[in-house]
Structure formats: structure tokens, C-alpha cells
Scaffold this motif. Structure first.
Motif, PDB file in Angstrom:
ATOM      1  N   ALA A 198       0.852  -1.178   0.000  1.00 54.63           N
ATOM      2  CA  ALA A 198       0.000   0.000   0.000  1.00 54.63           C
ATOM      3  C   ALA A 198       0.890   1.231   0.000  1.00 54.63           C
ATOM      4  CB  ALA A 198      -0.871  -0.024   1.245  1.00 54.63           C
ATOM      5  N   GLN A 199       2.064   1.091  -0.644  1.00 50.45           N
ATOM      6  CA  GLN A 199       3.064   2.154  -0.549  1.00 50.45           C
ATOM      7  C   GLN A 199       2.523   3.541  -0.845  1.00 50.45           C
ATOM      8  OE1 GLN A 199       5.808   0.364  -3.174  1.00 50.45           O
ATOM      9  NE2 GLN A 199       7.332  -0.008  -1.614  1.00 50.45           N
ATOM     10  N   MET A 200       1.747   3.659  -1.898  1.00 47.63           N
ATOM     11  CA  MET A 200       1.303   4.980  -2.306  1.00 47.63           C
ATOM     12  C   MET A 200      -0.220   5.027  -2.427  1.00 47.63           C
ATOM     13  SD  MET A 200       3.725   7.074  -2.406  1.00 47.63           S
ATOM     14  CE  MET A 200       3.080   8.449  -3.342  1.00 47.63           C
TER      15      MET A 200
ATOM     16  N   LEU B 131      -9.789   0.238  -0.395  1.00 49.00           N
ATOM     17  CA  LEU B 131      -9.489  -1.172  -0.157  1.00 49.00           C
ATOM     18  C   LEU B 131      -9.233  -1.928  -1.458  1.00 49.00           C
ATOM     19  CD1 LEU B 131     -11.886  -2.533   2.585  1.00 49.00           C
ATOM     20  CD2 LEU B 131      -9.404  -2.730   2.545  1.00 49.00           C
ATOM     21  N   ILE B 132     -10.043  -1.650  -2.480  1.00 49.84           N
ATOM     22  CA  ILE B 132      -9.846  -2.339  -3.761  1.00 49.84           C
ATOM     23  C   ILE B 132      -8.440  -2.075  -4.263  1.00 49.84           C
ATOM     24  CG2 ILE B 132     -10.478  -2.315  -6.222  1.00 49.84           C
ATOM     25  CD1 ILE B 132     -13.402  -2.021  -5.373  1.00 49.84           C
ATOM     26  N   ARG B 133      -8.021  -0.808  -4.170  1.00 49.23           N
ATOM     27  CA  ARG B 133      -6.675  -0.484  -4.641  1.00 49.23           C
ATOM     28  C   ARG B 133      -5.610  -1.168  -3.794  1.00 49.23           C
ATOM     29  NH1 ARG B 133      -7.184   4.873  -6.313  1.00 49.23           N
ATOM     30  NH2 ARG B 133      -5.469   5.607  -5.038  1.00 49.23           N
ATOM     31  N   GLN B 134      -5.797  -1.118  -2.481  1.00 47.33           N
ATOM     32  CA  GLN B 134      -4.772  -1.667  -1.611  1.00 47.33           C
ATOM     33  C   GLN B 134      -4.674  -3.191  -1.737  1.00 47.33           C
ATOM     34  OE1 GLN B 134      -4.609   0.000   2.313  1.00 47.33           O
ATOM     35  NE2 GLN B 134      -3.783  -1.888   3.204  1.00 47.33           N
ATOM     36  N   ILE B 135      -5.830  -3.864  -1.688  1.00 48.51           N
ATOM     37  CA  ILE B 135      -5.802  -5.335  -1.779  1.00 48.51           C
ATOM     38  C   ILE B 135      -5.370  -5.756  -3.184  1.00 48.51           C
ATOM     39  CG2 ILE B 135      -7.134  -7.466  -1.538  1.00 48.51           C
ATOM     40  CD1 ILE B 135      -8.991  -5.970   0.376  1.00 48.51           C
ATOM     41  N   GLY B 136      -5.867  -5.033  -4.189  1.00 51.65           N
ATOM     42  CA  GLY B 136      -5.498  -5.351  -5.568  1.00 51.65           C
ATOM     43  C   GLY B 136      -3.995  -5.222  -5.773  1.00 51.65           C
TER      44      GLY B 136
ATOM     45  N   ALA C  80       2.005 -17.408  -5.419  1.00 55.15           N
ATOM     46  CA  ALA C  80       0.859 -17.409  -6.339  1.00 55.15           C
ATOM     47  C   ALA C  80      -0.428 -17.646  -5.550  1.00 55.15           C
ATOM     48  CB  ALA C  80       1.032 -18.479  -7.412  1.00 55.15           C
ATOM     49  N   GLY C  81      -0.347 -18.507  -4.540  1.00 54.02           N
ATOM     50  CA  GLY C  81      -1.509 -18.760  -3.684  1.00 54.02           C
ATOM     51  C   GLY C  81      -1.926 -17.505  -2.927  1.00 54.02           C
ATOM     52  N   HIS C  82      -0.931 -16.744  -2.439  1.00 53.20           N
ATOM     53  CA  HIS C  82      -1.248 -15.481  -1.760  1.00 53.20           C
ATOM     54  C   HIS C  82      -1.989 -14.549  -2.713  1.00 53.20           C
ATOM     55  CE1 HIS C  82       2.494 -16.094   1.046  1.00 53.20           C
ATOM     56  NE2 HIS C  82       1.569 -17.011   1.188  1.00 53.20           N
ATOM     57  N   GLY C  83      -1.493 -14.496  -3.952  1.00 47.33           N
ATOM     58  CA  GLY C  83      -2.155 -13.666  -4.956  1.00 47.33           C
ATOM     59  C   GLY C  83      -3.620 -14.062  -5.089  1.00 47.33           C
ATOM     60  N   LEU C  84      -3.859 -15.367  -5.137  1.00 43.19           N
ATOM     61  CA  LEU C  84      -5.242 -15.834  -5.298  1.00 43.19           C
ATOM     62  C   LEU C  84      -6.137 -15.475  -4.111  1.00 43.19           C
ATOM     63  CD1 LEU C  84      -5.172 -19.374  -6.939  1.00 43.19           C
ATOM     64  CD2 LEU C  84      -5.976 -17.208  -7.890  1.00 43.19           C
ATOM     65  N   TYR C  85      -5.635 -15.692  -2.868  1.00 40.83           N
ATOM     66  CA  TYR C  85      -6.461 -15.337  -1.693  1.00 40.83           C
ATOM     67  C   TYR C  85      -6.847 -13.867  -1.791  1.00 40.83           C
ATOM     68  CZ  TYR C  85      -3.945 -19.143   0.852  1.00 40.83           C
ATOM     69  OH  TYR C  85      -3.352 -20.302   1.256  1.00 40.83           O
ATOM     70  N   LEU C  86      -5.842 -13.039  -2.168  1.00 37.77           N
ATOM     71  CA  LEU C  86      -6.074 -11.592  -2.159  1.00 37.77           C
ATOM     72  C   LEU C  86      -7.006 -11.161  -3.284  1.00 37.77           C
ATOM     73  CD1 LEU C  86      -2.475 -10.681  -1.128  1.00 37.77           C
ATOM     74  CD2 LEU C  86      -4.511  -9.971   0.126  1.00 37.77           C
ATOM     75  N   TYR C  87      -6.871 -11.773  -4.461  1.00 41.12           N
ATOM     76  CA  TYR C  87      -7.836 -11.461  -5.531  1.00 41.12           C
ATOM     77  C   TYR C  87      -9.246 -11.828  -5.062  1.00 41.12           C
ATOM     78  CZ  TYR C  87      -4.233 -10.484  -9.071  1.00 41.12           C
ATOM     79  OH  TYR C  87      -3.193  -9.936  -9.783  1.00 41.12           O
TER      80      TYR C  87
ATOM     81  N   ILE D  94      -7.426   0.487   7.847  1.00 43.73           N
ATOM     82  CA  ILE D  94      -6.957  -0.211   6.644  1.00 43.73           C
ATOM     83  C   ILE D  94      -5.443  -0.216   6.706  1.00 43.73           C
ATOM     84  CG2 ILE D  94      -6.780  -0.089   4.155  1.00 43.73           C
ATOM     85  CD1 ILE D  94      -9.454   1.296   4.086  1.00 43.73           C
ATOM     86  N   LYS D  95      -4.944   0.773   7.395  1.00 40.63           N
ATOM     87  CA  LYS D  95      -3.518   0.891   7.656  1.00 40.63           C
ATOM     88  C   LYS D  95      -3.416   0.981   9.170  1.00 40.63           C
ATOM     89  CE  LYS D  95       0.182   4.001   6.281  1.00 40.63           C
ATOM     90  NZ  LYS D  95       0.919   3.714   5.067  1.00 40.63           N
TER      91      LYS D  95
END
Ligand SMILES: [Fe+2]
Ligand SMILES: [Fe+2]
Lengths: 325, 232
Positions: free
Chosen positions: A3-5, A45-50, A87-94, A227-228
């Protein structure tokens, strides 16, 4: 770091609803997908999780590049398993992002057309086997510092994804440190690789926590929304404090002449990374940025016929079942 | 057996991060992981029986291309996802039949590895069979891709059923069950088996590999060969 920026979005909402929403968050309630939420909360949230999801997916590339050259069968297996976890982390987050009403395909297209970012760290190249050690040790280490507090974030699906992810990240960090131990106790060339990897990746690791608090104008709203949880500088300091003794244990020197123990604040003083380089990287000018996006673009385009065919086949099967009923 | 699983595991790991969807990346990595695990078991056993103190890492990283006894099929390049999955399907079908027979072998160690591996390979074959069916039956475009993948790889099928002095079992005897699974799958996938039964040979005897193998090994062996003193 993912969520750097992230700018928190403020939009006009019914003040009564807003107050009730804030009260729930202050009480430590979890917000679930069906609950009312401000549009700005949803968008942020969409931006941060995405972006977190994209980071996991793009993050496969620097390490994936070394699987075929892993120096033993055991190391190859460990690295394969690690990249598979990412890759699994990516999937949970998507999946967590999808609960907010955006599809994975939409998010992917935003990554590819530059509307969404991924963590700046993955725009740096992985040049030697020691980078596999430093990535686990520092980058997964920084990820843990960022993510452990997010297990308490206000959005339920995000918090739950973090719980699963954090368990695996600590495993990755230990494996990375184990590679470093072998390297620093090895041949002169191995020691050289270890120090060189630390020299290259130290400042990019510090950047993973985002710009200094003074310049991070959008954090406040995100912190109110939980969220942060911690500020960028707070986490960066924690990271330096935990990493310096580990580097000492390894006999490696951190490339910072200003690094000193500060008795008064019971913390290390250290140099800031070059923030102009950070902003260049976010603009897509990191040393490996173009390679990363090109690789993801190719995977997306070359895979289109496969995704289409699988959907077509599934539909034919459903039709056949319906016809049989 | 260990050279087959090693070379194919190496090929599959080239996909990491480049697959058509994260689910496919995960599945390919998972299969590669199984194959590398099986490699360690087979090559450790081979080294042990050889009695010269070589373990699986020595055999994987410090042998030359002509010492490798893998099938030509597994060293073929990934090309697109269709070729990769067709190669996987043909290999899995052969692999499973081979392991079934080896699971009853008189040698206890061979039997043990074969039994353990066949559990994993049963899953590999089910998965690659489903994908070949889905992609063959999917769209016009995907059917064309899968048919051309089959045409490209079928000339490497015959070698899998040649028996030489190093084989523990009669390979030709596996062909009927292989053919039965092949034609049932191709049927569902709306694909046609090529007419010509011509096949290339030289991989499993090590006498004439394709040009691809030395590239695979050059990449895989680069660190241990460049730094022979190093421990990783
Ligand atoms: Fe991760
Ligand atoms: Fe990780």
C-alpha cells in the motif's frame, strides 16, 4: 508495502451513516462484504488489496527466474514451493478484492495498463543465488512486518487472508536466512554474492514501507478506517532494528555509513533511501519494471485461448447436464 | 526413471509466473515439485546401487548429456501451454502404467518408490487428461492448437515402449493400456491420433538426445559446475 502509495479516497456520504460506520470500526467490529461502507473505503481497499495481490503475482518472477538454476535438488524444491505459495497469496487476495465488487480480470487489466501498481521491490533484478537468500530474509521479513498488523484490519476478508498469508511468510523468511547462512560460511565467491546482494537490495527494502510519514498525506484517513495500522516510518524503524543484529550475526555489513545505535531512542539511526529513485520506480522506471510487466502481459495474452477454451468446455458440459435432466 | 522426472520437472519449472492463470502456475509448480521429489528418490537409489558414493545431487548436477537416459519426449521445449499439457498427458499416461508394474517389482526399494510415486502420478494423469479434454473440446482455436500439439509430439511416443538392457520391465507390454487411455481421451477431446507411427529414438539409451537437452543441463548445472567447492 503493498500500500506504498495508496491514496485514501474521500467521497461525499450521508454523515449519519458515516458516523455509525466509524463507530463500528472504533469498536473493533469487522466490516463484512454485505455491510454498508463508504464508497471511499471500498475504493481504497480495492486499490490496496489489488496492489497487494499484484505484488504477490509479479513477485513470482524474480525468484521464478532462479528455479531452473537452483544449486541443489533440495533448494530447487524449496524455491518451487515458495513461489507456489506466493501465487496462492495472490489468489487469496484477488478473492478478497472480489468481495468488494471488482473482478480479477478487471484488476489484471489495470495492472497491465499501468493504472494499478505493484510493490516497488519487484522492479529490481535478482542477479545471483544470494538474492534468493536476501529476498526471503529482507523482503519476506518486511512483508511480515507490514502484514502482521493487517491481520487486525477492519475489513473481514482482508484480515482473514492476512492470517493465512502470514503463516507462510515466516516460513519463507527462515528459508531465506538459511540460504544466507550457507552463503556467508561458504567460499569467497559465495561471500561476495551475499554482500553484493545486500548492497543492492538494502535501500529497496527500506522503500517497501513507503515514503516518510511527513510526505505520506493520505495515511490518516486509512488509519482511521483501520486499513492501515502503523505508520510507514514506524515500520521502517522496526525493520532496521530487527535486521541490523541479523546482518551482524551473518558477518555482513549494511551499506550505510550513518547506521548507528542511538541510546536515547533505543533504536538505530540510519540513512533514508533515495526517494527520487523510489518515485521513478513507481512510474515504471525501475531496472526490471518493463521486463516484469512485459512478462505478465505475455502470460495474459498467451493464456487467453486457454482461459476461453476452459470456459467454453465448462459451458458445454453444463448444457449437456441440463439436456440430460 | 529419475532422469525423466528430473528433466520434465526442470521443464515445468520454466513456467513459474508465466502460466495462463495463477491456478495453472500453482498446479504446474506442484507437479514439478512432485517430480523433483521423485527424482531425489530414484537418483539416490541409483547412486546407492552404483556404490561410488554419488548421491542424487551428484548425479543431477555433475553428469554430462550423454549420461542422461531420459526419454526424448520430456526434453522437448514447452512451446505453448497446449504443447506443455499434451507432453504432460502423454508422459503421465506412460508414467502411471510404468509405476503400476514397478509397484510389484521384486526389489523392495524400487517397489517403495514406485508405490509412493504412483499416488502422485494418478493425480497428475487425471489432471492432464482433463485439461487435454477441456482444451480439445473447448473452442475451434483451442482444438486446432491441441491437434497441432499432438501432431508435434506423437513422434516421441514410440520410444517410451522400447525395451533395452537397462529396463527392469518389458516396456512393450504397457502399450495396450496406454493406447486405451489415449484413444478414450482423444475421443472426448475431439482430437485425432496421427496416422504415422514413425518415432524418434536415442534419448533413453543416451545415444542421440535432441539439441534441447544440453541447454537444459547448461542452465540447471551452472552453479554447481561453476563453483564446485561451494555448498549451498
Ligand atoms: Fe507472499
Ligand atoms: Fe513470501
Amino acid at each position: 508495502m503493498y500500500a506504498q502509495m495508496i491514496k485514501s479516497e474521500e467521497t461525499y456520504e450521508d454523515p449519519k451513516k458515516l458516523m455509525a460506520f466509524q463507530a463500528r470500526i472504533d469498536d473493533g467490529d469487522r466490516i463484512e462484504p454485505k455491510d454498508w461502507m463508504p464508497k471511499g473505503y471500498r475504493k481504497t481497499l480495492i486499490r490496496q488489496i489489488g496492489q497487494h495481490a499484484h505484488s504477490e503475482i509479479v513477485g513470482q518472477l524474480p525468484e521464478g527466474n532462479w528455479i531452473t538454476r537452483a544449486p541443489s535438488l533440495e533448494r530447487k524444491a524449496i524455491l518451487l514451493a515458495k513461489v507456489q505459495d506466493e501465487a496462492g497469496h495472490g489468489l487469496y487476495l484477488y478473492c478478497a478484492a472480489e468481495t468488494l465488487g471488482v473482478s480479477r480480470d478487471e484488476l489484471t487489466e489495470m495492472l497491465l495498463n499501468g493504472q494499478m501498481k505493484y510493490s516497488s521491490i519487484f522492479s529490481y533484478p535478482a542477479l545471483t543465488w544470494a538474492d534468493m537468500g536476501v529476498i526471503g530474509w529482507l523482503i519476506d521479513g518486511a512483508a511480515i512486518l507490514n502484514q502482521v498488523p493487517l491481520q487486525r484490519t477492519s475489513y473481514g476478508p482482508y484480515a482473514r487472508a492476512m492470517v493465512r498469508i502470514c503463516k507462510e511468510e515466516s516460513f519463507h523468511q527462515r528459508q531465506g536466512f538459511d540460504i544466507m547462512i550457507k552463503m556467508v560460511n561458504g567460499t569467497a565467491e559465495q561471500k561476495h554474492m551475499a554482500q553484493d546482494a545486500l548492497n543492492r537490495l538494502w535501500y529497496p527494502s527500506l522503500m517497501m514501507f513507503g515514503p516518510p510519514d511527513a510526505e505520506s498525506v493520505h495515511s490518516e484517513q486509512s488509519m482511521r478506517w483501520k486499513i492501515k495500522i502503523n505508520s510507514n516510518d514506524e515500520l521502517r524503524q522496526k525493520f532496521v532494528n530487527q535486521t541490523v543484529p541479523q546482518a551482524e550475526y551473518l558477518g555482513l555489513s549494511i551499506p550505510d555509513i550513518n547506521l548507528n545505535w542511538n541510546e536515547r531512542k533505543q533504536s538505530y539511526d540510519f540513512s533514508q533511501p533515495d526517494w527520487s529513485e523510489f518515485f521513478d520506480v513507481l512510474e515504471g522506471n525501475g531496472p526490471a519494471s518493463v521486463d516484469r510487466i512485459e512478462a505478465r502481459q505475455a502470460a495474459w495474452e498467451d493464456g487467453a485461448w486457454v482461459r476461453e477454451a476452459r470456459i467454453a468446455h465448462a459451458e458445454k458440459k453444463n448444457m449437456a447436464i441440463l439436456a440430460a435432466e | 526413471m529419475g532422469d525423466n522426472t528430473l528433466v520434465l520437472g526442470q521443464r515445468l519449472s520454466e513456467w513459474c509466473g508465466h502460466g495462463p492463470a495463477p491456478e495453472e502456475d500453482i498446479a504446474l509448480a506442484n507437479i514439478a515439485l512432485d517430480l523433483i521429489g521423485q527424482t531425489r528418490l530414484w537418483l539416490d537409489l541409483a547412486g546407492n546401487r552404483e556404490g561410488l558414493g554419488r548421491d542424487s545431487d551428484m548425479l543431477a548436477y555433475h553428469r554430462n548429456p550423454w549420461d542422461f537416459k531420459n526419454l526424448l519426449l520430456v526434453e522437448q521445449p514447452n512451446r505453448d501451454f497446449g504443447v506443455t499439457m499434451m507432453r504432460q498427458f502423454l508422459f503421465d499416461t506412460w508414467h502411471l502404467e510404468t509405476l503400476r508394474i514397478l509397484s510389484h517389482h521384486t526389489d523392495k526399494d524400487v517397489r517403495g518408490i514406485a508405490q509412493k510415486s504412483s499416488k502422485e502420478v494418478t493425480y497428475h494423469r487425471a489432471r492432464s487428461t482433463n485439461i487435454v479434454i477441456a482444451l480439445g473440446d473447448g473452442t475451434e482455436k483451442s482444438q486446432l492448437r491441441m491437434q497441432s500439439a499432438l501432431n508435434r509430439l506423437y513422434p516421441y511416443v514410440g520410444e517410451m515402449f522400447m525395451t533395452d538392457k537397462d529396463d527392469l520391465i518389458d516396456m512393450a507390454a504397457l502399450r495396450p493400456r496406454f493406447d486405451a487411455h489415449l484413444s478414450a481421451t482423444l475421443n472426448k477431446a475431439t482430437l485425432t491420433k496421427p496416422e504415422s507411427e514413425f518415432y524418434h529414438k536415442g534419448g533413453k539409451t543416451g545415444t542421440q538426445h535432441s539439441e534441447h537437452l544440453s541447454h537444459i543441463l547448461a542452465t540447471m548445472q551452472s552453479l554447481p559446475r561453476s563453483y564446485p567447492e561451494a555448498k549451498w
